[in-house]
Design an enzyme around this catalytic site. Structure first.
Site, PDB file in Angstrom:
ATOM      1  N   ARG A 252      -8.602  -0.710   4.222  1.00 51.88           N
ATOM      2  CA  ARG A 252      -7.866   0.190   3.529  1.00 51.88           C
ATOM      3  C   ARG A 252      -6.474  -0.348   3.300  1.00 51.88           C
ATOM      4  O   ARG A 252      -5.651   0.161   2.691  1.00 51.88           O
ATOM      5  CB  ARG A 252      -7.670   1.404   4.723  1.00 51.88           C
ATOM      6  CG  ARG A 252      -8.784   2.339   4.678  1.00 51.88           C
ATOM      7  CD  ARG A 252      -8.396   3.785   5.735  1.00 51.88           C
ATOM      8  NE  ARG A 252      -7.046   4.018   5.359  1.00 51.88           N
ATOM      9  CZ  ARG A 252      -6.246   4.196   6.227  1.00 51.88           C
ATOM     10  NH1 ARG A 252      -6.667   4.118   7.676  1.00 51.88           N
ATOM     11  NH2 ARG A 252      -5.076   4.533   5.970  1.00 51.88           N
TER      12      ARG A 252
ATOM     13  N   ASP B  10       4.588   0.588  11.923  1.00 54.03           N
ATOM     14  CA  ASP B  10       3.366  -0.241  11.321  1.00 54.03           C
ATOM     15  C   ASP B  10       3.059  -1.484  11.753  1.00 54.03           C
ATOM     16  O   ASP B  10       2.107  -2.274  11.248  1.00 54.03           O
ATOM     17  CB  ASP B  10       3.396  -0.172   9.869  1.00 54.03           C
ATOM     18  CG  ASP B  10       3.126   1.253   9.500  1.00 54.03           C
ATOM     19  OD1 ASP B  10       2.583   2.034  10.238  1.00 54.03           O
ATOM     20  OD2 ASP B  10       3.430   1.584   8.392  1.00 54.03           O
TER      21      ASP B  10
ATOM     22  N   ARG C  28       0.046  14.485  13.435  1.00 58.45           N
ATOM     23  CA  ARG C  28       0.806  14.309  12.156  1.00 58.45           C
ATOM     24  C   ARG C  28       0.828  15.660  11.254  1.00 58.45           C
ATOM     25  O   ARG C  28       0.317  15.719  10.205  1.00 58.45           O
ATOM     26  CB  ARG C  28       0.000  13.228  11.185  1.00 58.45           C
ATOM     27  CG  ARG C  28      -0.076  11.956  11.981  1.00 58.45           C
ATOM     28  CD  ARG C  28      -0.751  10.820  11.403  1.00 58.45           C
ATOM     29  NE  ARG C  28       0.080  10.213  10.166  1.00 58.45           N
ATOM     30  CZ  ARG C  28      -0.428   9.211   9.618  1.00 58.45           C
ATOM     31  NH1 ARG C  28      -1.635   8.572   9.906  1.00 58.45           N
ATOM     32  NH2 ARG C  28       0.338   8.560   8.491  1.00 58.45           N
TER      33      ARG C  28
ATOM     34  N   LYS D 167       0.609  -1.212   0.193  1.00 56.04           N
ATOM     35  CA  LYS D 167      -0.120  -0.016   0.038  1.00 56.04           C
ATOM     36  C   LYS D 167       0.714   1.410  -0.053  1.00 56.04           C
ATOM     37  O   LYS D 167       0.652   1.963  -0.915  1.00 56.04           O
ATOM     38  CB  LYS D 167      -0.859  -0.133   1.213  1.00 56.04           C
ATOM     39  CG  LYS D 167      -1.774   1.380   1.561  1.00 56.04           C
ATOM     40  CD  LYS D 167      -2.683   1.347   2.853  1.00 56.04           C
ATOM     41  CE  LYS D 167      -1.826   1.395   4.231  1.00 56.04           C
ATOM     42  NZ  LYS D 167      -1.573   2.905   4.449  1.00 56.04           N
ATOM     43  N   ASN D 168       2.006   1.233   0.786  1.00 58.17           N
ATOM     44  CA  ASN D 168       2.727   2.601   1.021  1.00 58.17           C
ATOM     45  C   ASN D 168       3.833   2.666   0.116  1.00 58.17           C
ATOM     46  O   ASN D 168       4.393   3.637  -0.027  1.00 58.17           O
ATOM     47  CB  ASN D 168       3.383   2.449   2.390  1.00 58.17           C
ATOM     48  CG  ASN D 168       2.106   2.727   3.470  1.00 58.17           C
ATOM     49  OD1 ASN D 168       1.051   3.063   3.172  1.00 58.17           O
ATOM     50  ND2 ASN D 168       2.447   2.680   4.729  1.00 58.17           N
TER      51      ASN D 168
ATOM     52  N   CYS E 289      -5.065  12.397  13.041  1.00 56.90           N
ATOM     53  CA  CYS E 289      -5.955  11.023  13.005  1.00 56.90           C
ATOM     54  C   CYS E 289      -5.536  10.383  14.332  1.00 56.90           C
ATOM     55  O   CYS E 289      -5.085  10.818  15.199  1.00 56.90           O
ATOM     56  CB  CYS E 289      -5.307  10.488  11.637  1.00 56.90           C
ATOM     57  SG  CYS E 289      -3.701   9.833  11.893  1.00 56.90           S
TER      58      CYS E 289
ATOM     59  N   ARG F 267      -5.102  10.420   4.195  1.00 57.54           N
ATOM     60  CA  ARG F 267      -3.961  11.230   4.707  1.00 57.54           C
ATOM     61  C   ARG F 267      -3.014  11.267   3.439  1.00 57.54           C
ATOM     62  O   ARG F 267      -2.395  12.351   3.329  1.00 57.54           O
ATOM     63  CB  ARG F 267      -3.424  10.815   6.029  1.00 57.54           C
ATOM     64  CG  ARG F 267      -3.834  11.381   7.073  1.00 57.54           C
ATOM     65  CD  ARG F 267      -2.796  11.435   8.142  1.00 57.54           C
ATOM     66  NE  ARG F 267      -2.349  12.619   8.535  1.00 57.54           N
ATOM     67  CZ  ARG F 267      -1.137  13.193   8.106  1.00 57.54           C
ATOM     68  NH1 ARG F 267      -0.447  12.496   7.132  1.00 57.54           N
ATOM     69  NH2 ARG F 267      -0.705  14.281   8.383  1.00 57.54           N
TER      70      ARG F 267
HETATM   71  N1  EPU Z   1       6.245  14.443  11.081  1.00 51.56           N
HETATM   72  C1  EPU Z   1       6.382  15.912  11.433  1.00 51.56           C
HETATM   73  N2  EPU Z   1       6.408  16.828  10.477  1.00 51.56           N
HETATM   74  C2  EPU Z   1       6.149  16.397   9.258  1.00 51.56           C
HETATM   75  C3  EPU Z   1       5.917  15.157   8.791  1.00 51.56           C
HETATM   76  C4  EPU Z   1       6.047  14.117   9.702  1.00 51.56           C
HETATM   77  O1  EPU Z   1       6.378  16.068  12.588  1.00 51.56           O
HETATM   78  O2  EPU Z   1       6.194  17.282   7.990  1.00 51.56           O
HETATM   79  C5  EPU Z   1       6.185  13.604  12.281  1.00 51.56           C
HETATM   80  C6  EPU Z   1       4.874  12.726  12.305  1.00 51.56           C
HETATM   81  O3  EPU Z   1       4.137  13.267  13.199  1.00 51.56           O
HETATM   82  C7  EPU Z   1       5.358  11.392  12.983  1.00 51.56           C
HETATM   83  C8  EPU Z   1       6.583  11.370  12.343  1.00 51.56           C
HETATM   84  O4  EPU Z   1       7.057  12.560  11.720  1.00 51.56           O
HETATM   85  O5  EPU Z   1       5.480  11.595  14.249  1.00 51.56           O
HETATM   86  C9  EPU Z   1       6.869  10.297  11.383  1.00 51.56           C
HETATM   87  O6  EPU Z   1       5.638  10.435  10.331  1.00 51.56           O
HETATM   88  P1  EPU Z   1       5.750  10.267   8.782  1.00 51.56           P
HETATM   89  O7  EPU Z   1       5.791  11.456   8.001  1.00 51.56           O
HETATM   90  O8  EPU Z   1       7.059   9.168   8.484  1.00 51.56           O
HETATM   91  O9  EPU Z   1       4.567   9.352   8.478  1.00 51.56           O
HETATM   92  P2  EPU Z   1       3.836   9.264   7.159  1.00 51.56           P
HETATM   93  O10 EPU Z   1       4.632   9.599   5.965  1.00 51.56           O
HETATM   94  O11 EPU Z   1       2.511  10.296   7.235  1.00 51.56           O
HETATM   95  C10 EPU Z   1       4.100   6.899   6.628  1.00 51.56           C
HETATM   96  C11 EPU Z   1       3.150   5.858   6.238  1.00 51.56           C
HETATM   97  C12 EPU Z   1       2.494   5.465   7.539  1.00 51.56           C
HETATM   98  C13 EPU Z   1       3.648   4.894   8.581  1.00 51.56           C
HETATM   99  C14 EPU Z   1       4.612   6.121   8.651  1.00 51.56           C
HETATM  100  C15 EPU Z   1       6.004   5.716   9.648  1.00 51.56           C
HETATM  101  C16 EPU Z   1       2.202   6.196   3.955  1.00 51.56           C
HETATM  102  C17 EPU Z   1       1.171   6.551   3.177  1.00 51.56           C
HETATM  103  N3  EPU Z   1       2.116   6.287   5.368  1.00 51.56           N
HETATM  104  O12 EPU Z   1       3.364   7.882   7.071  1.00 51.56           O
HETATM  105  O13 EPU Z   1       1.971   4.297   7.438  1.00 51.56           O
HETATM  106  O14 EPU Z   1       3.123   4.555   9.767  1.00 51.56           O
HETATM  107  O15 EPU Z   1       5.055   6.699   7.456  1.00 51.56           O
HETATM  108  O16 EPU Z   1       6.391   4.697   9.049  1.00 51.56           O
HETATM  109  O17 EPU Z   1       3.349   5.751   3.555  1.00 51.56           O
HETATM  110  C18 EPU Z   1      -0.013   2.461   7.733  1.00 51.56           C
HETATM  111  O18 EPU Z   1       0.221   2.143   6.716  1.00 51.56           O
HETATM  112  O19 EPU Z   1      -0.837   2.129   8.687  1.00 51.56           O
HETATM  113  C19 EPU Z   1       0.472   3.915   7.890  1.00 51.56           C
HETATM  114  C20 EPU Z   1      -0.105   4.818   8.999  1.00 51.56           C
END
Ligand code: EPU
Length: 422
Positions: A397, A305, A120, A22-23, A115, A91
């Protein structure tokens, strides 16, 4: 609303085919925007989030055809907007920001908001894109970005962010000059996106490490052959835990042992036997679940995850395990529900202490996010009696053909309700 009814307490044995990740699929689908033309993708999982991303592309003016090979036509972009009604469902729509700015010089994307697993923010995405020359304003819950000409620049993230790294990557490939991303996310899904972009002519080095160097090019074009999405390490990990938690033996066909390494080490430490061969990984358990201490970390650390699923297994340990969640501030929502199944868990800030119990007992439970729901399904598979997992839409999802795959390894599960949501 659909629910999953599980008659638990039976060891699961057999082979599960692993779907596309998915990701990896989500950023790759939207990355098609950076190269006008017709794209073909294979191994795209049939998931609600994937449908949402395709419908976002449709809203932007890029039609698609689903099937074994997903075809997307990005010849024309009519709107550079990701509206609230799409972003609120998924998201990952924030991933439209980088490619839309690269393609159109303009992007209007609804702010995703918080969320179930935390606040986030997207400040790092904006900071990185600003370094490449974009300007942003906030208006009516939307972030509106503009850029005349993307210029390569150093980008140093303050926190490791997966979709943030992907957004910068998708913009930097069309920027003039060199972009160096420091403290980049090294997740295999980022590397898969980079491979996809590379197949269209992008020049990227270091993807899959914490330092990525992108030499911008002036145009990209769709690859001739369909691009096959990487297999889903989190889905595979979840089925491996299904083998472990039920005292069974499950083999995941198509799993990538290397990207699963931190999960496999944790399972081995917890007393499971891991086997592997070309393109498959197996997990069996006949002895007790040994207590372990785990901390979630960006790749190559233990993935957040998989934290909820591992905790379900540790709930049956012979002593006290600890799980520290360092990525998201609110990712213990499954704990209260695991307690309803008889688990014993204390939470102190981001540290969960899991005091193993000899068995779990079926109950009605519900979760507020995807991986928490997966953890409850796993606990239900091990519990005696019947477990009902409500709010099945979370699982739709992220887990393709969940009941069929579980049924294929001997689980007694059935979906009750009105069918999968559109
Ligand atoms: N963060 C910030 N500022 C930003 C971006 C992130 O403070 O601008 C913080 C977040 O709040 C969090 C940390 O950095 O505390 C890491 O977040 P990240 O941005 O890496 O998460 P994401 O990119 O929104 C993806 C996956 C998630 C997975 C996370 C961590 C996708 C579509 N989603 O989310 O997947 O948990 O990386 O590996 O790739 C899932 O599949 O269930 C899922 C939630």
């Amino acid at each position: 609303m659909d629910k999953l009814v599980i008659d638990g307490g039976h060891p699961l044995r057999g082979t599960v085919p692993v779907s596309g990740a998915k990701n990896a699929a989500l950023p790759i689908l939207i990355a098609t925007l950076v190269a006008p033309g017709e794209h073909a993708l294979s191994n795209v999982p049939d998931l609600v989030d994937v449908s949402s991303m395709l419908s976002l592309l449709g809203r932007i003016g890029c039609p698609s055809l689903a099937g074994d090979v997903v075809r997307i036509d990005t010849s024309r972009v009519a709107y550079s907007e990701a509206p609230y009604d799409v972003v609120r469902k998924m998201r990952a729509s924030v991933l439209a920001l980088g490619p839309l700015l690269a393609r159109c010089g303009h992007a209007k994307v609804s702010l995703p908001g918080g969320c179930a697993i935390g606040v986030r923010p997207i400040d790092q995405h904006l900071k990185g894109l600003e370094a490449l020359g974009c300007r942003f304003e906030l208006d009516g819950g939307y972030v509106i970005g503009r850029v005349d000409k993307l210029r390569g620049a150093p980008v140093v993230f303050d926190v490791v962010t997966v979709t943030g790294t992907e957004n910068i990557l998708m913009a930097a490939v069309l920027a003039e000059g060199t972009t160096v991303i420091e403290n980049a996310a090294a997740e295999p899904e980022v590397a898969d996106l980079a491979r996809f972009l590379g197949g269209m002519g992008a020049r990227i080095e270091g993807a899959g490490t914490s330092r990525i160097v992108v030499e911008g090019v002036s145009t990209l074009s769709p690859a001739a052959a369909p691009y096959a999405i990487l297999s889903d390490r989190i889905e595979a990990g979840t089925y491996l835990v299904a083998g472990a938690i039920t005292g069974g033996d499950v083999r995941c066909e198509g799993a990538d042992a290397q990207s699963l390494a931190p999960v496999l080490s944790a399972l081995e430490a917890a007393g499971c036997t891991i086997t592997q061969g070309p393109g498959w990984v197996g997990c069996a358990r006949s002895g007790p679940v040994r207590p372990i201490d785990v901390e979630t970390r960006p790749h190559p650390g233990f993935p957040t995850d998989m934290q909820a699923q591992l905790m379900a297994l540790l709930a049956l340990g012979t002593g006290t395990s600890t799980v520290r969640e360092t990525i998201f501030e609110n990712r213990f929502m499954h704990v209260a529900e695991l307690l309803r199944l008889g688990a014993r868990v204390d939470i102190d800030g981001n540290l969960a202490s899991i005091h193993g119990v000899p068995s779990l007992k079926g109950a009605t439970v519900m979760a507020t996010d995807l991986r928490a729901s997966a953890s409850l399904v796993l606990a239900g598979l091990a519990a005696t009696g019947t477990t009902e997992v409500l709010r099945l839409y979370h699982l739709d999802r992220g887990y393709e053909k969940l009941e069929a795959k579980l049924g294929g390894i001997g689980a007694r599960v059935r979906r009750v309700g009105e069918g999968r949501p559109d």
